[in-house]
Design a protein around this motif. Structure first.
Motif, short mmCIF file in Angstrom:
data_model
loop_
_atom_site.label_atom_id
_atom_site.label_comp_id
_atom_site.label_asym_id
_atom_site.label_seq_id
_atom_site.Cartn_x
_atom_site.Cartn_y
_atom_site.Cartn_z
N ALA A 521 0.82 -1.21 0.00
CA ALA A 521 0.00 0.00 0.00
C ALA A 521 0.86 1.26 0.00
O ALA A 521 0.57 2.23 -0.71
N TYR A 522 1.93 1.27 0.79
CA TYR A 522 2.83 2.43 0.82
C TYR A 522 3.50 2.66 -0.54
O TYR A 522 3.90 3.78 -0.86
N ILE A 569 0.91 13.51 0.36
CA ILE A 569 1.34 12.74 1.54
C ILE A 569 2.86 12.65 1.61
O ILE A 569 3.48 12.86 2.66
N THR A 570 3.48 12.34 0.48
CA THR A 570 4.93 12.18 0.46
C THR A 570 5.64 13.46 0.88
O THR A 570 6.62 13.43 1.63
N SER A 571 5.14 14.61 0.43
CA SER A 571 5.79 15.87 0.77
C SER A 571 5.78 16.13 2.27
O SER A 571 6.71 16.74 2.81
N THR A 605 9.45 3.27 5.65
CA THR A 605 10.17 4.32 4.93
C THR A 605 10.19 4.00 3.45
O THR A 605 10.15 2.83 3.05
N TYR A 606 10.25 5.06 2.63
CA TYR A 606 10.25 4.82 1.19
C TYR A 606 10.92 5.95 0.42
O TYR A 606 11.09 7.07 0.93
N VAL A 611 10.20 0.51 -1.07
CA VAL A 611 9.55 0.65 0.24
C VAL A 611 10.22 -0.33 1.19
O VAL A 611 10.45 -1.49 0.83
N VAL A 612 10.58 0.14 2.39
CA VAL A 612 11.17 -0.72 3.41
C VAL A 612 10.29 -0.66 4.66
O VAL A 612 10.04 0.43 5.19
#
Length: 748
Positions: A521-522, A569-571, A605-606, A611-612
């Motif tokens: 999903a991330y 969201i990422t920002s 984190t990504y 993505v991790v």
């Protein structure tokens, strides 16, 4: 003439009764044609079946070669490096005679799989007919139609041929008849128990007994036998280490079957049944369930795993995937020659193993004894590294239990879905003011944060960066909790495996998810809105090199977000590491999560490339109940595992701001809010920075108040209260993050 008799009408061809007779004659001719056509069709079918039987009989394998069709499945990484070889040829399979197998295991197998085994022939027509009616006519899952003799023929002679073709079935039936004619029932059962696959890379009952319970098959108890007898139906799915609920359900069925055929009494079954009482247990039966489950769990810790290798959890995961590909209830695919090219990069896997082992060691004094890591390609979902526990062979931590595929509560790592749902449906913007106040908390039943404080009005961007619970529940209320849940499902959270409760506490992570779904999903945040599903197989080839499955081109699952929505969201999340003093070498976006009593501590984190997902916790091989850690927050997991791992990777692609995103916060590295609602821009972290060796790196406190001292209790409280309007501090990674303790919920 009076009294004279009227002459009887003469039957003629053209009138009266003669016409009726002609009509019947014509109808009869029509039926004769129907019968003739039907008879001809039947004759053709009989001829075809006879020809099929004759051809099948002429091409049968030699009955004396039983068990020799047992090849190897070789799993290789993306570069061709061998990860594991599974299958009979690569296993020290130890055949045992029937007198070396506990009678209760023999009885349990027969009761569960073929109750008429000792009284029937090679095939059971009634079971076959019922299976056909269920499968073909009623379109519902069919019960197994095969006898134990048929299953032996299938597994012994046909390897990976999982087809249900008429010719295969004819050959299977013919071989079963030959086996039935040549061997006694006990000999057939002996060979069947020695060839069965039981999961955990254990072939044959002797290997299975050692793998699960560390004992010989001759010494199996009722509890152990009822578990093992239920495994061949779907060994990976029913694996008691990875899916205990499924294992309990299957074991309950086997025990019920033993009672039904009179092998044991109900009291004997209840004494070991992990689901005694079924779906409606009494309070006494619930207590018995817990006792029996704990006894089984403790017994399983005596097992001796057959393999570890460089990526044992991933290998088990791929075996499970192969079962789904070739038939979830038919493990015969394991008995041929296959080469499975996977997505795993062994070099990256080794880095991940090191990061998890060293990270857990750093947190050991705080009560963490286990960890996990999953890395996937953000564009394809390809699994590049999977570490399901800190030590696969460590029974003390239930090391074979794969955290990556387990259901666990995500804590505040779920919150990005909440804000994205609001940004998507227009009920929220990054500068929307939310209320982190006592009044708002009381409105939602008393939800609090880790510090038991209220910071007052704040923007949505700041609430996400500071991971505030009260404000997030208000955000979910505005967005609509069902909209939040639907978005999470659409992005990759499994509705079937981890249904989300439709209440506001779900917004702060009280409903379980699977790490593998969470990372998928991330990925939509990372790649600009495109949906991906984590996957581990590129292609499968047979022994002759023929490609029989090709997954190298992932299916196009469409977009779940626009690039603008994903970037919004990422920002914001790009500033998360800076806020919590996590020293990544590269520009990353991230979010932590911690659950009640510090049971689960996550850091997600990504970057645009990957993505991790990382996790730490305290698991136990002797107690199925989870144990809380001592103030191990999700940010501590980030510092101990995610940071060292990410910093060991090659430099990823840089984030690229997207035009048109809501209040573009692309340079957010701080939680100091500008008039636009976005964090104040500041330089990106240096790519040469060296991460702190401490899992709780020191941060510079805000001059507005003093940081609280460390306390051993799992509900930390700051020593002095900040004013509601004070700017939040740059808190330490182990203290300022929301915590599941901060997610204490009202009932319901």
């Amino acid at each position: 003439m009076a009294g004279s008799r009227r002459p009887r009408a003469r039957l003629s061809r053209n009138g009266g009764r003669a016409g009726a007779s002609t009509s019947r004659w014509r109808l009869s001719r029509r039926w004769k044609r129907v019968i003739a056509v039907g008879g001809g069709f039947f004759a053709v079918c009989v001829a075809l079946v006879a020809g099929l039987v004759v051809y099948g009989a002429l091409t049968l394998p030699d009955i004396n070669s039983i068990g020799q069709k047992t090849g190897t499945i070789r799993l290789v990484d993306v570069h061709g490096t061998v990860l594991a070889e599974v299958g009979h040829d690569a296993t020290n399979r130890h055949n045992v005679t029937i007198d070396q197998i506990a009678p209760i295991l023999q009885q349990a197998t027969v009761a569960a799989e073929d109750r008429n085994f000792y009284n029937e022939g090679a095939i059971n027509p009634a079971r076959i007919l019922k299976a056909l009616v269920d499968d073909v006519i009623l379109h519902r899952p069919a019960e197994g139609a095969s006898t134990i003799t048929q299953q032996l023929a299938k597994q012994a002679f046909f390897g990976t041929d999982a087809s249900k073709s008429p010719l295969r079935k004819v050959r299977e039936a013919l071989l079963a008849n030959q086996l039935d004619s040549k061997y006694t029932k006990q000999q057939i059962l002996e060979q069947y128990l020695n060839i069965n696959y039981y999961g955990e890379n254990a072939y044959g009952i002797e290997n299975a007994s050692m793998a699960y319970f560390g004992k010989h098959a001759k010494g199996l108890t009722l509890m152990e036998a009822s578990l093992l007898a239920g495994l061949p139906q779907a060994p990976s799915y029913n694996d008691p280490y990875n899916n205990p609920d499924a294992a309990y359900a299957r074991m309950h069925y086997v025990l019920g079957s033993l009672v039904a055929v009179g092998n044991i009494k109900q009291a004997d079954a209840d004494a070991v049944d992990p689901l005694v009482g079924g779906s409606s247990p009494t309070p006494e039966q619930q207590t018995a369930q817990q006792t029996n489950q704990q006894a089984l769990h403790a017994d399983l810790q005596n097992g001796k795993p057959n393999t570890a290798g460089p990526a044992p959890h991933f290998v088990a995961y791929i075996q499970d995937q192969l079962q789904q590909i070739f038939g979830a209830t038919d493990p015969q695919y394991l008995q041929g020659d296959l080469v499975v090219t996977t997505t795993l990069d062994l070099a990256t896997e080794n880095l991940a193993n090191t990061a998890v082992a060293k990270g857990v060691a750093k947190l050991l004094s705080s009560g963490a004894n286990n960890g996990a890591l999953l890395m996937i390609n953000a564009h394809t979902g390809a699994i590049e590294a999977m570490v399901g526990s800190a030590s696969f062979t460590n029974n003390a931590i239930a090391g074979q239990y794969n955290i990556v595929t387990a259901s666990r509560r995500p804590g505040s790592s779920f919150k990005p879905y909440v804000y994205e749902a609001g940004f998507k449906n227009g009920t929220l913007k990054p500068d929307t003011i939310l209320q982190d106040t006592r009044a708002q908390s009381q409105k939602y039943g008393g939800v609090t944060d880790f510090d038991s404080r209220f910071l007052g009005p704040m923007t949505a961007a700041r609430a996400l960066t500071l991971s505030r619970n009260v404000a997030t529940e208000q955000a979910a209320d505005k967005a609509g909790i069902q909209n939040v849940i639907d978005l999470a499902y659409g992005m990759g959270i499994s509705e079937k495996l981890t249904p989300q409760e439709p209440n506001l506490s779900t917004a702060i992570g009280t409903s379980a998810v699977r790490m593998i779904d969470h990372a998928s999903a991330y990925a939509a945040f990372a790649n600009g809105g495109h949906k991906v599903v984590a996957n581990g197989i590129l292609k499968i080839t047979d022994g002759a090199g023929n490609v029989i499955r090709d997954y190298s081109t992932p299916a196009n699952l469409g977009d779940v977000l626009t690039s603008q929505q994903a970037w919004t969201i990422t920002s914001i999340l790009r500033g998360y590491a800076k806020q919590w003093n996590l020293h990544f070498r590269y520009d990353t976006a991230g979010k932590s999560g911690t659950t009640d009593h510090f049971i689960d501590a996550w850091y997600m984190t990504y970057t645009p490339d990957w993505v991790v997902a990382t996790w730490t916790g305290h698991t136990s091989g002797s107690n199925s109940a989870e144990q809380g850690m001592n103030q191990v927050f999700g940010t501590a997991t980030g510092a101990a595992i995610a940071v060292p791992f990410v910093n060991s990777l090659s430099k990823p692609s840089a984030f690229k701001p997207v035009t048109g995103a809501l209040s573009d916060c692309s340079q957010s590295d701080s939680a100091l809010v500008s008039p636009s609602g976005c964090p104040t821009p500041s330089p990106s972290p240096s790519v040469t920075a060296t991460p702190s060796s401490s899992p709780t790196p020191t941060a510079s406190p805000s001059p507005s108040f003093t940081l609280p001292a460390v306390t051993p209790t799992p509900t930390p409280t700051p020593s002095i209260a900040p004013t509601p309007t004070a700017a939040p501090p740059a808190a330490t990674a182990a203290r300022r993050e929301e915590v599941a303790v901060a997610e204490r919920r009202r009932a319901g």
